[in-house]
Each structure stands twice: as C-alpha cells, then as structure tokens.
Scaffold this motif. Structure first.
Motif, PDB file in Angstrom:
ATOM      1  N   GLN A  16       0.827  -1.205   0.000  1.00 42.13           N
ATOM      2  CA  GLN A  16       0.000   0.000   0.000  1.00 42.13           C
ATOM      3  C   GLN A  16       0.868   1.264   0.000  1.00 42.13           C
ATOM      4  N   LEU A  17       0.492   2.234  -0.799  1.00 41.88           N
ATOM      5  CA  LEU A  17       1.257   3.472  -0.906  1.00 41.88           C
ATOM      6  C   LEU A  17       1.417   4.160   0.445  1.00 41.88           C
ATOM      7  N   GLU A  18       0.356   4.187   1.216  1.00 38.10           N
ATOM      8  CA  GLU A  18       0.378   4.956   2.461  1.00 38.10           C
ATOM      9  C   GLU A  18       1.396   4.405   3.457  1.00 38.10           C
ATOM     10  N   THR A  19       1.559   3.103   3.498  1.00 41.16           N
ATOM     11  CA  THR A  19       2.399   2.481   4.523  1.00 41.16           C
ATOM     12  C   THR A  19       3.733   1.957   4.006  1.00 41.16           C
ATOM     13  N   ALA A  20       3.896   1.833   2.708  1.00 41.67           N
ATOM     14  CA  ALA A  20       5.141   1.290   2.143  1.00 41.67           C
ATOM     15  C   ALA A  20       6.288   2.277   2.322  1.00 41.67           C
ATOM     16  N   LYS A  21       7.450   1.767   2.683  1.00 43.24           N
ATOM     17  CA  LYS A  21       8.653   2.589   2.768  1.00 43.24           C
ATOM     18  C   LYS A  21       9.300   2.779   1.398  1.00 43.24           C
ATOM     19  N   ASP A  94       8.063  13.808  -6.823  1.00 41.93           N
ATOM     20  CA  ASP A  94       6.810  13.741  -6.071  1.00 41.93           C
ATOM     21  C   ASP A  94       6.867  12.659  -5.000  1.00 41.93           C
ATOM     22  N   PHE A  95       7.415  11.502  -5.351  1.00 40.23           N
ATOM     23  CA  PHE A  95       7.489  10.410  -4.379  1.00 40.23           C
ATOM     24  C   PHE A  95       8.561  10.667  -3.306  1.00 40.23           C
ATOM     25  N   ILE A  96       9.680  11.291  -3.685  1.00 41.59           N
ATOM     26  CA  ILE A  96      10.696  11.636  -2.682  1.00 41.59           C
ATOM     27  C   ILE A  96      10.080  12.570  -1.638  1.00 41.59           C
ATOM     28  N   LYS A  97       9.283  13.510  -2.086  1.00 34.68           N
ATOM     29  CA  LYS A  97       8.690  14.496  -1.180  1.00 34.68           C
ATOM     30  C   LYS A  97       7.636  13.877  -0.264  1.00 34.68           C
ATOM     31  N   ARG A  98       7.247  12.655  -0.564  1.00 38.95           N
ATOM     32  CA  ARG A  98       6.356  11.924   0.345  1.00 38.95           C
ATOM     33  C   ARG A  98       7.150  11.126   1.371  1.00 38.95           C
ATOM     34  N   ASN A  99       8.445  11.368   1.403  1.00 41.66           N
ATOM     35  CA  ASN A  99       9.352  10.711   2.354  1.00 41.66           C
ATOM     36  C   ASN A  99       9.401   9.204   2.129  1.00 41.66           C
ATOM     37  N   LYS A 100       9.523   8.822   0.868  1.00 42.33           N
ATOM     38  CA  LYS A 100       9.658   7.416   0.494  1.00 42.33           C
ATOM     39  C   LYS A 100      11.070   7.146  -0.018  1.00 42.33           C
ATOM     40  N   PHE A 101      11.483   5.893   0.081  1.00 43.35           N
ATOM     41  CA  PHE A 101      12.736   5.460  -0.534  1.00 43.35           C
ATOM     42  C   PHE A 101      12.402   5.083  -1.975  1.00 43.35           C
ATOM     43  N   ASP A 286      13.266  -2.989  11.827  1.00 46.89           N
ATOM     44  CA  ASP A 286      12.015  -3.716  12.004  1.00 46.89           C
ATOM     45  C   ASP A 286      11.000  -3.233  10.994  1.00 46.89           C
ATOM     46  N   ALA A 287      10.184  -4.159  10.522  1.00 47.42           N
ATOM     47  CA  ALA A 287       9.183  -3.799   9.521  1.00 47.42           C
ATOM     48  C   ALA A 287       8.199  -2.773  10.053  1.00 47.42           C
ATOM     49  N   GLY A 288       8.001  -2.751  11.367  1.00 40.37           N
ATOM     50  CA  GLY A 288       7.034  -1.833  11.935  1.00 40.37           C
ATOM     51  C   GLY A 288       7.577  -0.441  12.207  1.00 40.37           C
ATOM     52  N   ASP A 289       8.886  -0.238  12.001  1.00 39.22           N
ATOM     53  CA  ASP A 289       9.460   1.076  12.268  1.00 39.22           C
ATOM     54  C   ASP A 289       8.845   2.137  11.373  1.00 39.22           C
ATOM     55  N   GLU A 290       8.672   3.308  11.916  1.00 38.25           N
ATOM     56  CA  GLU A 290       8.214   4.421  11.082  1.00 38.25           C
ATOM     57  C   GLU A 290       9.324   4.809  10.123  1.00 38.25           C
ATOM     58  N   TYR A 291       8.932   5.354   8.978  1.00 38.47           N
ATOM     59  CA  TYR A 291       9.910   5.669   7.945  1.00 38.47           C
ATOM     60  C   TYR A 291      10.533   7.049   8.128  1.00 38.47           C
ATOM     61  N   ASP A 292      10.042   7.842   9.092  1.00 35.73           N
ATOM     62  CA  ASP A 292      10.447   9.235   9.193  1.00 35.73           C
ATOM     63  C   ASP A 292      11.960   9.415   9.264  1.00 35.73           C
ATOM     64  N   ASN A 293      12.666   8.452   9.853  1.00 34.14           N
ATOM     65  CA  ASN A 293      14.092   8.650  10.073  1.00 34.14           C
ATOM     66  C   ASN A 293      14.968   7.827   9.135  1.00 34.14           C
ATOM     67  N   ASN A 302      15.334  21.362   7.396  1.00 33.31           N
ATOM     68  CA  ASN A 302      15.804  21.186   6.020  1.00 33.31           C
ATOM     69  C   ASN A 302      17.265  20.746   6.000  1.00 33.31           C
ATOM     70  N   ASN A 303      17.589  19.879   6.922  1.00 34.35           N
ATOM     71  CA  ASN A 303      18.978  19.486   7.112  1.00 34.35           C
ATOM     72  C   ASN A 303      19.594  18.860   5.869  1.00 34.35           C
ATOM     73  N   ASN A 304      18.894  17.885   5.265  1.00 35.04           N
ATOM     74  CA  ASN A 304      19.443  17.228   4.080  1.00 35.04           C
ATOM     75  C   ASN A 304      18.600  17.457   2.847  1.00 35.04           C
ATOM     76  N   LEU A 305      17.339  17.839   3.041  1.00 29.78           N
ATOM     77  CA  LEU A 305      16.462  18.034   1.902  1.00 29.78           C
ATOM     78  C   LEU A 305      16.432  19.491   1.491  1.00 29.78           C
ATOM     79  N   LYS A 306      16.313  19.735   0.205  1.00 34.20           N
ATOM     80  CA  LYS A 306      16.210  21.108  -0.279  1.00 34.20           C
ATOM     81  C   LYS A 306      15.062  21.221  -1.264  1.00 34.20           C
ATOM     82  N   PHE A 307      13.875  20.890  -0.779  1.00 35.17           N
ATOM     83  CA  PHE A 307      12.686  20.952  -1.616  1.00 35.17           C
ATOM     84  C   PHE A 307      12.285  22.384  -1.879  1.00 35.17           C
ATOM     85  N   ASN A 308      11.720  22.601  -3.038  1.00 33.80           N
ATOM     86  CA  ASN A 308      11.072  23.868  -3.351  1.00 33.80           C
ATOM     87  C   ASN A 308       9.666  23.547  -3.806  1.00 33.80           C
TER      88      ASN A 308
END
Length: 312
Positions: A16-21, A94-101, A286-293, A302-308
């Motif tokens: 699923q898009l919402e939960t996939a890393k 677009d997908f990078i900005k959703r914090n996905k790998f 772990d599979a259950g870890d949040e993807y935020d980090n 904006n430490n590593n990201l430079k989105f506009n």
C-alpha cells in the motif's frame, strides 16, 4: 506490467502506498538506444522474474518486502526523449517528497537523467555512484542531450559523480571525466583496494544508478550493449553492501535489461540485484518502524532536503 498488481506478488498489506517505505517506478522506455533494442520490455521481465523469486534473503536473514514496497504506475512517455526525462523527474520528485525510498527500473539509461535531477534537487551534496560499462558522458548524441549516451553528463556538472566499471567510451568523453573519480575495469581487476577508494571519494548522501551492462556478459548477456571484462556477482554484492553500510543511500535505479525470450537468467539476476539492494538498505530495521528517520532527515530544519514546493 506483470501478472500480479503487487511487486513480487507480495501480500496487499505490504503493497500500500500509504504504509510502504519503498516506491518502485517502472519506466519501459527505449527511445534512444542505438544497438540492441528491447529495454522497454525490461521492467515487465524484471517484475515477472521477481514473482518467482524467494523473498527470504539468506545473507541478511531478512524479508525486506515487509518494509512495504509500492509498485507505482509505469511512466509511459514516448513523445520525445525530453518529455520522458521530464516525466521521470516529476514523478520521482513527487514520491521523494512523500518521504519514500524511491527506486526505478528501466528502460534504457536515459531515464536516469530525470531521476538524478530529482534526487539532486532534494538532497544536499549528492554523490551519484554510476556503475556501468560505458562512460555515458556525451553532452549530446543523435541530436539530443537526452540520449542514453548522455545519461550522466548532467550529473558530471552538478553532482559528485563517481564512475565504476567503465571499459568503453569515446575520446570526447575524456573532457568531461574526472580521472580521480573514474574506476576503469582494467585497473579494478588488479587493485584490491578499489572499493575503499570509491567509498572514500563519496559524500554522505549517495544515489546509485546501475546499468546492468556493468556485469560481465557471461553472467548477464541480456543487455543492449554487452561489453567483455565486467563485474561478477559476489564482488558486486560485496561492494554494494559496503556502500549501504557506510553511506546514506537515498535511492537507486537499475537500467538496460533487454530480455531474451530463450534465457531468463538475466531477468532473474536483475530481480535478485534489486531485492539485494533493498535488503542492504533496510538491514536491521524492524518492519514496523516508522519511515520518518530512514534518511536521517529533518524536514523542519531542512537538514538534508532542499525541496522547493513551487517547482513542478
């Protein structure tokens, strides 16, 4: 693209898009190749091989699909090479900005122009690790700068480009090549420290673009421009594992599979390579870890990201 709507036929709960890393974007494009045709059929062959692959990785003791892998809609844009590059750039960003790998599977190597551009706009001090038989540094070819022979020219001007496995090039490409960051196949075969030297030349954030003709054609013949004297399986895995362990790999693409209807071994190697790279990326998580980090990024600072957000 395949017989299953999910990558590798994984259960819906991991797709699923919402939960996939992980995001996997197929790009079945073959608009500028100049010899062996068929790279546009590469993503379909890769996905079919992935469905027949064991999903337990022995080396890492993991089942990385449990991190969640979302198979995005294929990018199908054949109106012009430039339009294809722009479409890949937009979708990838677009997908990078959703914090996905974000990962992509081509298609010919020209798709990487848009991919690299998106990652370079989103990550500071980006190293592009270019693993390939060919230099791909021409400024333009056959009337367009969006040709597969130009796949990393833009990266050579805008990123920390490191090239590994090169064994075929045109003389003009020497003018764009950084000799200190180019590792030729004929030198690598006698240099036991080449892997360490490559990693020493990297910044922290690394994007990998992997042209399958980097492999020796004895183990992967199904590519558009096979060159003798290439990489082998276990040395490649040893190198990739070291990169993933020591650097922050922010994404990757794999390109130039030209499937052969008679011999499926190349398709399967490509499938295993993709899964191996994911296994190295998420080893120990772990599979259950949040993807935020996962990227170790901080959106607020904006430490590593430079989105506009005003950009397309």
């Amino acid at each position: 693209m395949s017989t299953s709507k999910n990558y590798a036929g994984i259960p819906d709960q991991f797709a699923q898009l919402e939960t996939a890393k992980v995001i996997l974007i197929p790009v079945p494009y073959d608009g500028t190749s100049t010899w062996g045709k068929g790279a546009d059929k590469g993503p379909k062959a890769f996905l079919e091989a992935s469905e027949n692959m064991e999903l337990y990785d022995i080396e890492t003791g993991s089942e990385v699909y449990e991190q969640g892998i979302y198979l995005a809609n294929a990018i199908v844009e054949n109106s012009s090479p430039e339009a294809m590059v722009n479409a890949v750039h937009k979708t990838t960003k677009d997908f990078i900005k959703r914090n996905k790998f974000v990962t992509l599977f081509g298609g010919e190597h020209s798709i990487s122009i848009g991919t690299i551009r998106a990652f370079n706009e989103c990550f500071d001090n980006l190293t592009v690790l270019h693993i390939d038989a060919h230099a791909d540094l021409r400024e333009s070819y056959d009337g367009t700068k969006f040709n597969h022979a130009c796949a990393v020219h833009e990266a050579s001007q805008t990123t920390n480009l490191i090239q590994v496995g090169i064994r075929s090039m045109d003389a003009i490409e020497k003018t764009f090549m950084d000799d200190e960051k180019t590792f030729f196949a004929h030198d690598m075969v006698t240099d036991e420290y080449w892997m360490d030297k490559v990693i020493e030349a990297m910044t922290d954030n690394v994007f990998i673009t992997f042209d399958l003709d980097a492999f020796d054609p004895s183990i992967l013949p199904a590519t558009g421009t096979p060159e003798p004297g290439g990489l082998f399986w276990y040395e490649t895995l040893e190198f990739l594992k070291q990169v993933f362990e020591e650097k922050n790999v922010v994404g990757f693409d794999i390109v130039e599979l030209c499937p052969n209807e008679v011999d499926k071994s190349s398709d399967f190697l490509a499938a295993k390579l993709y899964y191996k790279m994911l296994s190295y990326k998420f080893q120990g998580e772990d599979a259950g870890d949040e993807y935020d980090n996962t990227y170790d990024v901080d959106y607020k600072s904006n430490n590593n990201l430079k989105f506009n957000d005003d950009e397309d």
